[in-house]
Design a protein around this motif. Structure first.
Motif, short mmCIF file in Angstrom:
data_model
loop_
_atom_site.label_atom_id
_atom_site.label_comp_id
_atom_site.label_asym_id
_atom_site.label_seq_id
_atom_site.Cartn_x
_atom_site.Cartn_y
_atom_site.Cartn_z
N ILE A 11 0.87 -1.18 0.00
CA ILE A 11 0.00 0.00 0.00
C ILE A 11 0.90 1.22 0.00
N THR A 12 0.59 2.18 -0.86
CA THR A 12 1.43 3.36 -0.99
C THR A 12 0.62 4.64 -0.79
N LEU A 13 1.35 5.72 -0.55
CA LEU A 13 0.76 7.04 -0.34
C LEU A 13 1.32 8.02 -1.36
N THR A 14 0.47 8.91 -1.82
CA THR A 14 0.99 10.04 -2.59
C THR A 14 1.66 10.99 -1.61
N ASP A 15 2.44 11.93 -2.12
CA ASP A 15 3.08 12.91 -1.25
C ASP A 15 2.05 13.71 -0.46
N THR A 16 0.95 14.07 -1.10
CA THR A 16 -0.10 14.85 -0.44
C THR A 16 -0.74 14.06 0.70
N ALA A 17 -1.03 12.78 0.47
CA ALA A 17 -1.62 11.94 1.52
C ALA A 17 -0.65 11.75 2.67
N ASP A 26 1.79 13.76 3.61
CA ASP A 26 1.89 15.03 4.36
C ASP A 26 0.71 15.19 5.31
N ARG A 27 -0.48 14.90 4.82
CA ARG A 27 -1.69 15.06 5.64
C ARG A 27 -1.68 14.07 6.81
N MET A 28 -1.32 12.82 6.55
CA MET A 28 -1.27 11.83 7.63
C MET A 28 -0.21 12.19 8.67
N ARG A 29 0.96 12.65 8.21
CA ARG A 29 2.01 13.03 9.16
C ARG A 29 1.54 14.17 10.04
N SER A 30 0.78 15.12 9.48
CA SER A 30 0.28 16.24 10.30
C SER A 30 -0.72 15.76 11.34
N PHE A 31 -1.57 14.79 10.99
CA PHE A 31 -2.50 14.22 11.96
C PHE A 31 -1.76 13.44 13.04
N LEU A 32 -0.80 12.63 12.63
CA LEU A 32 -0.06 11.78 13.57
C LEU A 32 0.80 12.60 14.52
N ALA A 33 1.27 13.76 14.07
CA ALA A 33 2.11 14.61 14.92
C ALA A 33 1.34 15.13 16.13
N LYS A 34 0.03 15.17 16.04
CA LYS A 34 -0.81 15.65 17.14
C LYS A 34 -1.17 14.56 18.13
N ARG A 35 -0.76 13.33 17.85
CA ARG A 35 -1.07 12.19 18.72
C ARG A 35 0.20 11.65 19.35
N GLU A 36 0.15 11.38 20.61
CA GLU A 36 1.29 10.79 21.29
C GLU A 36 1.25 9.27 21.17
N ASP A 89 5.56 4.04 4.25
CA ASP A 89 5.77 4.81 3.02
C ASP A 89 5.84 6.28 3.39
N LYS A 90 6.91 6.92 2.97
CA LYS A 90 7.11 8.36 3.18
C LYS A 90 7.00 8.75 4.66
N GLY A 91 7.49 7.87 5.52
CA GLY A 91 7.51 8.16 6.95
C GLY A 91 6.22 7.88 7.69
N VAL A 92 5.25 7.23 7.04
CA VAL A 92 3.97 6.91 7.67
C VAL A 92 3.82 5.39 7.74
N LYS A 93 3.48 4.89 8.92
CA LYS A 93 3.22 3.46 9.07
C LYS A 93 1.75 3.19 8.84
N LEU A 94 1.48 2.23 7.96
CA LEU A 94 0.13 1.81 7.62
C LEU A 94 -0.04 0.38 8.09
N LEU A 95 -1.06 0.11 8.90
CA LEU A 95 -1.31 -1.21 9.47
C LEU A 95 -2.56 -1.79 8.82
N VAL A 96 -2.46 -3.04 8.38
CA VAL A 96 -3.59 -3.70 7.71
C VAL A 96 -3.69 -5.12 8.23
N ASN A 97 -4.90 -5.52 8.66
CA ASN A 97 -5.06 -6.90 9.12
C ASN A 97 -5.15 -7.84 7.91
N ALA A 98 -4.96 -9.12 8.17
CA ALA A 98 -4.89 -10.11 7.09
C ALA A 98 -6.18 -10.17 6.28
N LYS A 99 -7.34 -10.02 6.92
CA LYS A 99 -8.62 -10.08 6.21
C LYS A 99 -8.74 -8.95 5.20
#
Length: 107
Positions: free
Chosen positions: A3-9, A11-21, A57-67
């Protein structure tokens, strides 16, 4: 494939994740719903569950279950603005069709 991310996606995910500990990343999945059968899900993940596949991808971890992985493998996520609407867009090579409202799909 993965699974991959565009640069825009990314950037947006990193900004959301930066607000979460202590976030483990973003969990992607599918659920049974809608007029076509399945819908995409996305939520913050505080930990990696047993059976998760982790993509980075691009510094963002994406987790997906087997199903869900069998339906999402090869998907690219983008973040788009269309008029007054904005959000994440899944481009999934496994999709065979979408419902008319665009909220659900089938494979």
């Amino acid at each position: 494939m993965g699974i991959t991310l565009t640069d825009t996606a990314a950037d947006r995910m990193r900004s959301f994740l930066a607000k979460r500990e202590n976030s483990a990343g973003v969990r992607l999945g599918v659920k049974t719903t809608g007029c076509s059968g399945m819908a995409y899900t996305m939520e913050f993940a505080d930990e990696v569950d047993v059976g998760d596949t982790v993509f980075e991808d691009k510094g963002v971890k994406l987790l997906v279950n087997a199903k869900s992985l069998v339906y999402l493998d090869g998907t690219e996520l983008d973040y788009v603005r269309e008029g007054l609407n904005e959000g994440f867009k899944f481009t999934n090579p496994n999709e065979k069709s979408r419902c008319g409202c665009g909220e659900s799909f089938n494979v």
